[in-house]
Design a protein around this motif. Sequence first.
Motif, PDB file in Angstrom:
ATOM      1  N   VAL A  18       0.603  -8.782 -13.122  1.00  0.00           N
ATOM      2  CA  VAL A  18       0.803  -9.713 -11.964  1.00  0.00           C
ATOM      3  C   VAL A  18       1.042  -8.711 -10.862  1.00  0.00           C
ATOM      4  CG1 VAL A  18       2.889 -10.789 -11.093  1.00  0.00           C
ATOM      5  CG2 VAL A  18       2.456 -10.950 -13.318  1.00  0.00           C
ATOM      6  N   TYR A  19       0.337  -9.404  -9.635  1.00  0.00           N
ATOM      7  CA  TYR A  19       0.461  -8.558  -8.269  1.00  0.00           C
ATOM      8  C   TYR A  19       1.150  -9.481  -7.148  1.00  0.00           C
ATOM      9  CZ  TYR A  19      -3.380 -11.839  -7.645  1.00  0.00           C
ATOM     10  OH  TYR A  19      -4.221 -13.066  -7.658  1.00  0.00           O
ATOM     11  N   ARG A  20       1.744  -8.589  -6.124  1.00  0.00           N
ATOM     12  CA  ARG A  20       2.161  -9.374  -5.160  1.00  0.00           C
ATOM     13  C   ARG A  20       1.884  -8.783  -3.803  1.00  0.00           C
ATOM     14  NH1 ARG A  20       8.687  -8.456  -6.141  1.00  0.00           N
ATOM     15  NH2 ARG A  20       8.597  -9.030  -8.280  1.00  0.00           N
ATOM     16  N   PHE A  21       1.490  -9.522  -2.912  1.00  0.00           N
ATOM     17  CA  PHE A  21       1.241  -9.170  -1.637  1.00  0.00           C
ATOM     18  C   PHE A  21       2.408  -9.268  -0.585  1.00  0.00           C
ATOM     19  CE2 PHE A  21      -3.441 -10.929  -2.800  1.00  0.00           C
ATOM     20  CZ  PHE A  21      -3.656  -9.645  -3.419  1.00  0.00           C
ATOM     21  N   VAL A  28       7.509 -11.316   0.657  1.00  0.00           N
ATOM     22  CA  VAL A  28       6.225 -11.594  -0.246  1.00  0.00           C
ATOM     23  C   VAL A  28       5.251 -12.765   0.243  1.00  0.00           C
ATOM     24  CG1 VAL A  28       5.608 -12.559  -2.772  1.00  0.00           C
ATOM     25  CG2 VAL A  28       7.654 -10.783  -2.227  1.00  0.00           C
ATOM     26  N   LEU A  29       4.155 -12.735   0.208  1.00  0.00           N
ATOM     27  CA  LEU A  29       3.175 -13.579   0.902  1.00  0.00           C
ATOM     28  C   LEU A  29       2.508 -14.421  -0.283  1.00  0.00           C
ATOM     29  CD1 LEU A  29       1.195 -11.776   3.465  1.00  0.00           C
ATOM     30  CD2 LEU A  29       2.797 -13.395   3.964  1.00  0.00           C
ATOM     31  N   TYR A  30       2.427 -13.619  -1.353  1.00  0.00           N
ATOM     32  CA  TYR A  30       1.665 -14.245  -2.401  1.00  0.00           C
ATOM     33  C   TYR A  30       1.974 -13.563  -3.773  1.00  0.00           C
ATOM     34  CZ  TYR A  30      -2.176 -16.474  -5.559  1.00  0.00           C
ATOM     35  OH  TYR A  30      -2.783 -17.120  -6.584  1.00  0.00           O
ATOM     36  N   LEU A  31       2.004 -14.343  -4.835  1.00  0.00           N
ATOM     37  CA  LEU A  31       2.428 -13.644  -6.157  1.00  0.00           C
ATOM     38  C   LEU A  31       1.343 -14.118  -7.055  1.00  0.00           C
ATOM     39  CD1 LEU A  31       5.602 -12.939  -7.761  1.00  0.00           C
ATOM     40  CD2 LEU A  31       3.750 -14.305  -9.057  1.00  0.00           C
ATOM     41  N   GLY A  32       0.581 -13.639  -7.778  1.00  0.00           N
ATOM     42  CA  GLY A  32      -0.495 -14.059  -8.893  1.00  0.00           C
ATOM     43  C   GLY A  32      -0.467 -13.040  -9.921  1.00  0.00           C
ATOM     44  N   ARG A  33      -1.301 -13.506 -10.711  1.00  0.00           N
ATOM     45  CA  ARG A  33      -1.624 -12.867 -12.155  1.00  0.00           C
ATOM     46  C   ARG A  33      -2.989 -12.780 -12.362  1.00  0.00           C
ATOM     47  NH1 ARG A  33      -0.800 -17.959 -14.883  1.00  0.00           N
ATOM     48  NH2 ARG A  33      -2.641 -18.533 -15.892  1.00  0.00           N
ATOM     49  N   VAL A  41      -7.312  -8.059  -7.728  1.00  0.00           N
ATOM     50  CA  VAL A  41      -6.965  -7.922  -6.389  1.00  0.00           C
ATOM     51  C   VAL A  41      -8.090  -7.562  -5.319  1.00  0.00           C
ATOM     52  CG1 VAL A  41      -5.495  -6.219  -5.049  1.00  0.00           C
ATOM     53  CG2 VAL A  41      -4.763  -7.234  -7.216  1.00  0.00           C
ATOM     54  N   ALA A  42      -9.081  -6.871  -5.971  1.00  0.00           N
ATOM     55  CA  ALA A  42     -10.172  -6.340  -5.032  1.00  0.00           C
ATOM     56  C   ALA A  42     -10.822  -7.819  -4.399  1.00  0.00           C
ATOM     57  CB  ALA A  42     -10.953  -5.460  -5.646  1.00  0.00           C
ATOM     58  N   SER A  43     -11.014  -8.602  -5.198  1.00  0.00           N
ATOM     59  CA  SER A  43     -11.610  -9.964  -4.822  1.00  0.00           C
ATOM     60  C   SER A  43     -11.080 -10.414  -3.560  1.00  0.00           C
ATOM     61  CB  SER A  43     -11.414 -10.870  -6.041  1.00  0.00           C
ATOM     62  OG  SER A  43     -10.327 -11.455  -6.151  1.00  0.00           O
ATOM     63  N   TYR A  44      -9.833 -10.286  -3.057  1.00  0.00           N
ATOM     64  CA  TYR A  44      -9.323 -10.854  -2.075  1.00  0.00           C
ATOM     65  C   TYR A  44      -9.889 -10.086  -0.761  1.00  0.00           C
ATOM     66  CZ  TYR A  44      -5.936 -13.287  -4.634  1.00  0.00           C
ATOM     67  OH  TYR A  44      -5.411 -14.108  -5.352  1.00  0.00           O
ATOM     68  N   TRP A  45     -10.708  -8.993  -0.974  1.00  0.00           N
ATOM     69  CA  TRP A  45     -11.067  -8.253   0.071  1.00  0.00           C
ATOM     70  C   TRP A  45     -12.588  -8.375   0.067  1.00  0.00           C
ATOM     71  CZ3 TRP A  45      -6.216  -7.664  -1.171  1.00  0.00           C
ATOM     72  CH2 TRP A  45      -5.380  -7.659  -0.344  1.00  0.00           C
ATOM     73  N   VAL A  61      -1.740  -8.939   4.823  1.00  0.00           N
ATOM     74  CA  VAL A  61      -1.201  -8.036   3.669  1.00  0.00           C
ATOM     75  C   VAL A  61      -1.107  -6.615   4.245  1.00  0.00           C
ATOM     76  CG1 VAL A  61      -1.713  -7.295   1.315  1.00  0.00           C
ATOM     77  CG2 VAL A  61      -2.210  -9.494   1.882  1.00  0.00           C
ATOM     78  N   ARG A  62      -0.122  -6.014   3.910  1.00  0.00           N
ATOM     79  CA  ARG A  62       0.335  -4.718   4.166  1.00  0.00           C
ATOM     80  C   ARG A  62       0.678  -3.772   3.047  1.00  0.00           C
ATOM     81  NH1 ARG A  62      -2.268  -6.312   7.679  1.00  0.00           N
ATOM     82  NH2 ARG A  62      -1.777  -6.400   9.822  1.00  0.00           N
ATOM     83  N   ARG A  63       1.070  -4.407   2.025  1.00  0.00           N
ATOM     84  CA  ARG A  63       1.488  -3.639   0.766  1.00  0.00           C
ATOM     85  C   ARG A  63       1.245  -4.447  -0.551  1.00  0.00           C
ATOM     86  NH1 ARG A  63       7.441  -2.678   0.972  1.00  0.00           N
ATOM     87  NH2 ARG A  63       7.710  -3.844  -0.771  1.00  0.00           N
ATOM     88  N   ILE A  64       0.818  -3.976  -1.409  1.00  0.00           N
ATOM     89  CA  ILE A  64       0.358  -4.480  -2.812  1.00  0.00           C
ATOM     90  C   ILE A  64       1.233  -3.927  -3.798  1.00  0.00           C
ATOM     91  CG2 ILE A  64      -1.358  -4.818  -4.542  1.00  0.00           C
ATOM     92  CD1 ILE A  64      -3.586  -4.400  -1.954  1.00  0.00           C
ATOM     93  N   GLU A  65       1.917  -4.742  -4.470  1.00  0.00           N
ATOM     94  CA  GLU A  65       2.357  -4.245  -5.880  1.00  0.00           C
ATOM     95  C   GLU A  65       1.955  -4.862  -6.949  1.00  0.00           C
ATOM     96  OE1 GLU A  65       6.288  -6.013  -4.997  1.00  0.00           O
ATOM     97  OE2 GLU A  65       6.817  -4.196  -3.508  1.00  0.00           O
ATOM     98  N   ALA A  66       2.050  -4.311  -7.965  1.00  0.00           N
ATOM     99  CA  ALA A  66       1.259  -4.611  -9.299  1.00  0.00           C
ATOM    100  C   ALA A  66       2.273  -4.393 -10.432  1.00  0.00           C
ATOM    101  CB  ALA A  66      -0.038  -4.284  -9.411  1.00  0.00           C
ATOM    102  N   VAL A  67       2.143  -5.081 -11.560  1.00  0.00           N
ATOM    103  CA  VAL A  67       2.912  -4.773 -12.834  1.00  0.00           C
ATOM    104  C   VAL A  67       1.984  -5.040 -13.995  1.00  0.00           C
ATOM    105  CG1 VAL A  67       4.911  -5.421 -14.394  1.00  0.00           C
ATOM    106  CG2 VAL A  67       5.087  -5.420 -11.828  1.00  0.00           C
TER     107      VAL A  67
END
Length: 165
Positions: A18-21, A28-33, A41-45, A61-67
């Motif tokens: 799961v990732y958060r932008f 948090v702007l967006y949360l996805g899996r 995550v790279a597909s967004y750029w 987006v300024r920060r990316i978090e991932a679990v």
Amino acid sequence: MEKVLSAVIARLPLTPGVYRFRDAAGQVLYLGRATVLRRRVASYWLDLRDRGHLAPMVARVRRIEAVSCDSAHEAAWLERNLLTTSLPPWNLTMGGQEHPVYIRLDPRPARPGLSVAHEPANRPADIAYFGPYLGGRRARQAVKGLGRVLPLAYTGAGLRGTLLD
């Protein structure tokens, strides 16, 4: 800033998760899996193609978090649990896309069998529910397979005509 995010993306694991932008304020702007965190995550750029509506979010987006998770199913549950508690502005549905279902075992003599059901408001004492499972398609496939191995429907007292044979 894009170089920093590229470095973060390059360090993401090649596992489900799961990732958060987050924006500059930490919101948090967006949360996805994802099945593969780094690739998703790279597909967004990269080329957003039919997801052009996401360009304004990506620019913030300024920060990316991932679990990282052990399976795509675990990632789906984590996403669902996180989206149940809050709905970031770029997510569309509270709780995600899948809905939990249960496998229902009805042992009553008139109509024994297995089926897929959403959690009932009042559970009859003589009917067992197993789950929850995320996504009805896989649960229906499991019930269909179990029905082939254990055809409980043919043990019912309410059988008529050729079903008795």
